[in-house]
Design an enzyme around this catalytic site. Structure first.
Site, PDB file in Angstrom:
ATOM      1  N   SER A  61       0.927  -1.656  -0.019  1.00 25.33           N
ATOM      2  CA  SER A  61      -0.059   0.124  -0.222  1.00 25.33           C
ATOM      3  C   SER A  61       0.563   1.041  -0.118  1.00 25.33           C
ATOM      4  O   SER A  61       0.484   2.319  -0.188  1.00 25.33           O
ATOM      5  CB  SER A  61      -1.027  -0.004   1.249  1.00 25.33           C
ATOM      6  OG  SER A  61      -0.167   0.666   2.369  1.00 25.33           O
ATOM      7  N   LYS A 134       1.022   4.854   6.502  1.00 30.04           N
ATOM      8  CA  LYS A 134      -0.127   5.836   5.640  1.00 30.04           C
ATOM      9  C   LYS A 134       1.149   7.272   5.979  1.00 30.04           C
ATOM     10  O   LYS A 134       1.291   7.510   6.775  1.00 30.04           O
ATOM     11  CB  LYS A 134      -1.804   5.768   5.815  1.00 30.04           C
ATOM     12  CG  LYS A 134      -2.163   4.810   5.854  1.00 30.04           C
ATOM     13  CD  LYS A 134      -2.254   4.040   4.332  1.00 30.04           C
ATOM     14  CE  LYS A 134      -2.941   2.510   4.548  1.00 30.04           C
ATOM     15  NZ  LYS A 134      -2.936   1.398   3.241  1.00 30.04           N
TER      16      LYS A 134
END
Length: 245
Positions: A61, A134
């Protein structure tokens, strides 16, 4: 000149303290070595617990910034835990945070796409929950929007060199204002990242509480050929990004 008799000389020698034997010297040296190792270990543990933490990245990701794969050897990164305590989390930073809202589909599954604790010294983690990694796009008070595949923060278009080639900033349009003490986060691999965008309609909302942030990832330490600093690009330094009054 007075001459000391052999008898007296023997008595004088007998009164002198015997030097430490070689075994005694070796024992003291070993004790000092062990004590030094214990002190160094304590310092190392305290540094890992309170200042720096090691993490393993098993997902894709955050490609290409961080390489990860659940079935292969992903990047190892160092996380600055003090950044949270000193309010040093900024737009563009890569952060690790606890999954307090249950974003992970199978948190009890070891093969689930999560950021797992990996103490570089083999120490047990002090957190029992799963974690995610993230990039911070919006701080509290920021207006974050995606229009036509382009991302804007407070009306300023972001230039995101960390995105994979050919990948748009967002395949879906949205517009949000980040609430107090929260963050809007997104993965760099936008087409393969279940980030804040994926939870817009969740009961808990799409924002990450600042209190859930474990720290800021600042360096890749393994593999060696990829080692180096993890920096925010210049687009996040633009003065126009300052929160509107």
């Amino acid at each position: 000149m007075a001459v000391q008799s052999p008898e007296r000389e023997g008595l004088a020698d007998a009164s002198k303290p015997e030097p430490h034997s070689r075994d005694q010297r070796d024992t003291w040296g070993l004790r000092r070595l062990v004590a030094s190792m214990v002190v160094l270990l304590v310092i190392f543990v305290l540094t890992h617990v309170f200042l720096v933490q090691g993490f393993f990245i098993p997902t894709s990701s955050m490609e290409p910034t961080l390489h990860g794969c659940s079935a292969c050897d992903g990047d190892r990164v160092l996380v600055d835990r003090m950044a949270v305590r000193t309010d040093a989390i900024h737009r563009g930073d890569v952060v690790v945070f606890r999954d307090s809202k249950g974003w992970l589909p199978h948190p009890s599954d070891a093969s689930a796409p999560v950021v797992e604790w990996l103490e570089l010294a083999g120490l047990a983690p002090d957190e029992s929950g799963e974690n995610l990694v993230k990039r911070v796009i919006g701080l509290d008070g920021d207006r974050v929007e995606a229009r036509g595949g382009v991302l804007y923060v407070n009306g300023v278009r972001l230039l995101e060199p960390y995105l994979p080639p050919g990948v748009r900033a967002s395949a879906t349009d949205f517009a949000v204002t980040v609430p107090d003490d929260h963050l809007w986060v997104m993965g760099d691999n936008r087409d393969d990242s279940a980030d804040s965008r994926s939870h817009l309609n969740d009961p808990g909302g799409p924002f990450i509480a600042e209190a859930d942030v474990v720290g800021k990832a600042f360096a890749i330490v393994w593999p060696l050929q990829r080692s180096g600093a993890i920096d925010a690009p210049p687009t996040f330094d633009e003065a126009a990004l300052a929160r509107p009054d």
